[in-house]
Design a protein around this motif. Structure first.
Motif, PDB file in Angstrom:
ATOM      1  N   VAL A 243       0.906  -1.090  -0.013  1.00  0.00           N
ATOM      2  CA  VAL A 243       0.303  -0.056  -0.017  1.00  0.00           C
ATOM      3  C   VAL A 243       1.006   1.084   0.014  1.00  0.00           C
ATOM      4  O   VAL A 243       0.187   2.344  -0.180  1.00  0.00           O
ATOM      5  CB  VAL A 243      -1.003  -0.122   1.186  1.00  0.00           C
ATOM      6  CG1 VAL A 243      -1.846  -1.461   1.321  1.00  0.00           C
ATOM      7  CG2 VAL A 243      -0.273   0.344   2.439  1.00  0.00           C
ATOM      8  N   LYS A 244       2.139   1.363  -0.037  1.00  0.00           N
ATOM      9  CA  LYS A 244       3.067   2.343   0.136  1.00  0.00           C
ATOM     10  C   LYS A 244       2.787   3.153  -1.263  1.00  0.00           C
ATOM     11  O   LYS A 244       2.830   2.732  -2.377  1.00  0.00           O
ATOM     12  CB  LYS A 244       4.380   1.746   0.198  1.00  0.00           C
ATOM     13  CG  LYS A 244       4.982   1.212   1.489  1.00  0.00           C
ATOM     14  CD  LYS A 244       6.227   0.846   1.676  1.00  0.00           C
ATOM     15  CE  LYS A 244       6.773   0.707   3.135  1.00  0.00           C
ATOM     16  NZ  LYS A 244       7.992   0.042   3.163  1.00  0.00           N
ATOM     17  N   GLY A 245       2.776   4.396  -0.958  1.00  0.00           N
ATOM     18  CA  GLY A 245       2.349   5.391  -2.242  1.00  0.00           C
ATOM     19  C   GLY A 245       0.991   5.433  -2.413  1.00  0.00           C
ATOM     20  O   GLY A 245       0.429   6.359  -3.394  1.00  0.00           O
ATOM     21  N   ARG A 246       0.119   4.566  -1.767  1.00  0.00           N
ATOM     22  CA  ARG A 246      -1.324   4.640  -2.182  1.00  0.00           C
ATOM     23  C   ARG A 246      -2.113   4.973  -1.178  1.00  0.00           C
ATOM     24  O   ARG A 246      -3.088   5.919  -1.060  1.00  0.00           O
ATOM     25  CB  ARG A 246      -1.955   3.355  -2.804  1.00  0.00           C
ATOM     26  CG  ARG A 246      -1.124   3.007  -3.983  1.00  0.00           C
ATOM     27  CD  ARG A 246      -1.832   1.844  -4.745  1.00  0.00           C
ATOM     28  NE  ARG A 246      -1.675   0.549  -3.715  1.00  0.00           N
ATOM     29  CZ  ARG A 246      -2.774  -0.107  -3.436  1.00  0.00           C
ATOM     30  NH1 ARG A 246      -3.971   0.235  -3.890  1.00  0.00           N
ATOM     31  NH2 ARG A 246      -2.585  -1.119  -2.533  1.00  0.00           N
ATOM     32  N   PHE A 247      -1.839   4.559   0.092  1.00  0.00           N
ATOM     33  CA  PHE A 247      -2.526   4.770   1.110  1.00  0.00           C
ATOM     34  C   PHE A 247      -1.712   5.840   2.300  1.00  0.00           C
ATOM     35  O   PHE A 247      -0.511   5.555   2.319  1.00  0.00           O
ATOM     36  CB  PHE A 247      -2.653   3.309   2.222  1.00  0.00           C
ATOM     37  CG  PHE A 247      -3.810   2.431   1.584  1.00  0.00           C
ATOM     38  CD1 PHE A 247      -3.819   2.433   0.145  1.00  0.00           C
ATOM     39  CD2 PHE A 247      -4.018   1.270   2.025  1.00  0.00           C
ATOM     40  CE1 PHE A 247      -5.022   1.510  -0.372  1.00  0.00           C
ATOM     41  CE2 PHE A 247      -4.697   0.506   1.691  1.00  0.00           C
ATOM     42  CZ  PHE A 247      -5.209   0.572   0.451  1.00  0.00           C
TER      43      PHE A 247
END
Length: 119
Positions: free
Chosen positions: A63-67
């Motif tokens: 989820v890094k960069g999205r959440f």
């Protein structure tokens, strides 16, 4: 006694966004960790993102960069902004509060909120 309540789940199309909110109330000791976990059907519960007691954030790689996780310490609230959602993000999302007092760990969970990513 500590109560943890989540809100904000729902159905969203791939590429869409959702924001989850969590409120913790009751006899909560500080410092504490607050964060989000998720459990998809047939899979184990996993950490999505959290603030540890030192204020550092942690994210699962997927989820890094999205959440983005954020926190209101005064209100004992934590949020999860989820962007660019993918079908594999579909799961029940749980809010968690945990802390230690005199060496004893206290761990509290919300009831969960369903996030479904589907066209």
């Amino acid at each position: 006694q500590v109560q943890v309540v989540e809100s904000g789940g729902g159905l969203v199309q791939p590429g869409g966004s959702l924001t989850l909110s969590c409120t913790a109330s009751g006899n909560i000791f500080s410092p504490n960790d607050m964060g989000w976990y998720r459990q998809a059907p047939g899979k184990e519960r996993e950490l999505v993102a959290n603030f540890n007691s030192g204020g550092t954030t942690n994210y699962v790689d997927s989820v890094k960069g999205r959440f983005t996780i954020s926190r209101d310490y005064a209100k004992n609230m934590v949020y999860l902004q989820m962007n660019s959602l993918k079908p594999e993000d579909t799961a029940v999302y749980y809010c968690n509060v945990q802390y230690r007092v005199a060496g004893t760990k206290y761990d509290y969970w919300g009831q969960g909120t369903q996030v479904t990513v589907s066209s």
